[in-house]
Write a protein that holds these residues in place. Structure first.
Motif, PDB file in Angstrom:
ATOM      1  N   ALA A   1       0.831  -1.205   0.000  1.00 25.51           N
ATOM      2  CA  ALA A   1       0.000   0.000   0.000  1.00 25.51           C
ATOM      3  C   ALA A   1       0.866   1.256   0.000  1.00 25.51           C
ATOM      4  CB  ALA A   1      -0.928  -0.004   1.206  1.00 25.51           C
ATOM      5  N   MET A   2       1.940   1.252   0.804  1.00 23.05           N
ATOM      6  CA  MET A   2       2.822   2.425   0.849  1.00 23.05           C
ATOM      7  C   MET A   2       3.541   2.626  -0.481  1.00 23.05           C
ATOM      8  SD  MET A   2       4.270   2.606   4.794  1.00 23.05           S
ATOM      9  CE  MET A   2       5.635   1.579   4.459  1.00 23.05           C
ATOM     10  N   VAL A   3       3.959   1.534  -1.115  1.00 18.48           N
ATOM     11  CA  VAL A   3       4.602   1.632  -2.429  1.00 18.48           C
ATOM     12  C   VAL A   3       3.606   2.172  -3.454  1.00 18.48           C
ATOM     13  CG1 VAL A   3       5.557   0.259  -4.327  1.00 18.48           C
ATOM     14  CG2 VAL A   3       6.372  -0.101  -2.010  1.00 18.48           C
ATOM     15  N   GLY A   4       2.375   1.706  -3.403  1.00 21.98           N
ATOM     16  CA  GLY A   4       1.339   2.206  -4.316  1.00 21.98           C
ATOM     17  C   GLY A   4       1.071   3.689  -4.121  1.00 21.98           C
ATOM     18  N   VAL A   5       0.953   4.100  -2.862  1.00 19.15           N
ATOM     19  CA  VAL A   5       0.713   5.519  -2.572  1.00 19.15           C
ATOM     20  C   VAL A   5       1.902   6.368  -3.035  1.00 19.15           C
ATOM     21  CG1 VAL A   5       0.458   7.199  -0.689  1.00 19.15           C
ATOM     22  CG2 VAL A   5      -0.919   5.120  -0.702  1.00 19.15           C
ATOM     23  N   ALA A   6       3.109   5.872  -2.780  1.00 15.28           N
ATOM     24  CA  ALA A   6       4.304   6.612  -3.214  1.00 15.28           C
ATOM     25  C   ALA A   6       4.348   6.725  -4.731  1.00 15.28           C
ATOM     26  CB  ALA A   6       5.563   5.921  -2.693  1.00 15.28           C
ATOM     27  N   LEU A   7       3.965   5.683  -5.432  1.00 19.75           N
ATOM     28  CA  LEU A   7       3.935   5.707  -6.887  1.00 19.75           C
ATOM     29  C   LEU A   7       2.919   6.717  -7.398  1.00 19.75           C
ATOM     30  CD1 LEU A   7       4.962   4.444  -9.529  1.00 19.75           C
ATOM     31  CD2 LEU A   7       3.107   2.786  -9.323  1.00 19.75           C
ATOM     32  N   VAL A   8       1.732   6.700  -6.815  1.00 20.64           N
ATOM     33  CA  VAL A   8       0.678   7.637  -7.233  1.00 20.64           C
ATOM     34  C   VAL A   8       1.103   9.078  -6.938  1.00 20.64           C
ATOM     35  CG1 VAL A   8      -1.685   8.400  -6.743  1.00 20.64           C
ATOM     36  CG2 VAL A   8      -1.187   5.969  -7.076  1.00 20.64           C
ATOM     37  N   LEU A   9       1.676   9.319  -5.751  1.00 22.44           N
ATOM     38  CA  LEU A   9       2.137  10.665  -5.421  1.00 22.44           C
ATOM     39  C   LEU A   9       3.260  11.111  -6.349  1.00 22.44           C
ATOM     40  CD1 LEU A   9       2.071  10.684  -1.513  1.00 22.44           C
ATOM     41  CD2 LEU A   9       0.562  11.901  -3.082  1.00 22.44           C
ATOM     42  N   GLY A  10       4.161  10.191  -6.675  1.00 22.47           N
ATOM     43  CA  GLY A  10       5.245  10.517  -7.605  1.00 22.47           C
ATOM     44  C   GLY A  10       4.716  10.895  -8.976  1.00 22.47           C
ATOM     45  N   LEU A  11       3.745  10.130  -9.463  1.00 20.36           N
ATOM     46  CA  LEU A  11       3.142  10.451 -10.758  1.00 20.36           C
ATOM     47  C   LEU A  11       2.402  11.785 -10.717  1.00 20.36           C
ATOM     48  CD1 LEU A  11       1.822   6.946 -11.863  1.00 20.36           C
ATOM     49  CD2 LEU A  11       3.756   8.216 -12.818  1.00 20.36           C
TER      50      LEU A  11
END
Length: 106
Positions: A28-38
């Motif tokens: 979940a944290m990796v997904g959130v970080a990916l979305v925030l990065g995008l």
């Protein structure tokens, strides 16, 4: 041919396993970080596009001002020319250039 009788050694496998809850949390944290990065990338891209558009507008305005400056310099040169000044002095101020006999040098 030489045949080696040595056994091939097995490379140790590195297994990285997390318990169920920790794995889900990490995913979940990796997904959130990916979305925030995008999202952050899109924001920066939008700013770059806006700056390029503004730079294009400013460059067009600068070109227009430079052309206007050239036109005004040409108009000033025409107005300040000797023939133009003499013509305006004759018509508006009723002045004329003196004849050769009218000028006396001391």
């Amino acid at each position: 041919m030489v045949v080696s009788k040595a056994k091939a050694r097995k490379q140790p496998e590195i297994a990285f396993r997390l318990p169920g809850e920790q794995g889900k949390m990490l995913a979940a944290m990796v997904g959130v970080a990916l979305v925030l990065g995008l999202a952050l990338t899109q924001v920066f891209h939008g700013q770059v596009v806006d700056m390029r558009a503004k730079a294009g507008q400013l460059q067009a305005r600068n070109t227009a001002i430079a052309n206007e400056n050239v036109r005004l310099l040409a108009a000033r040169a025409q107005v300040a020319s000797k023939t133009q000044v003499a013509a305006l002095a004759k018509t508006k101020l009723k002045l004329f250039e003196p004849d050769q006999g009218q000028v006396r040098r001391m």
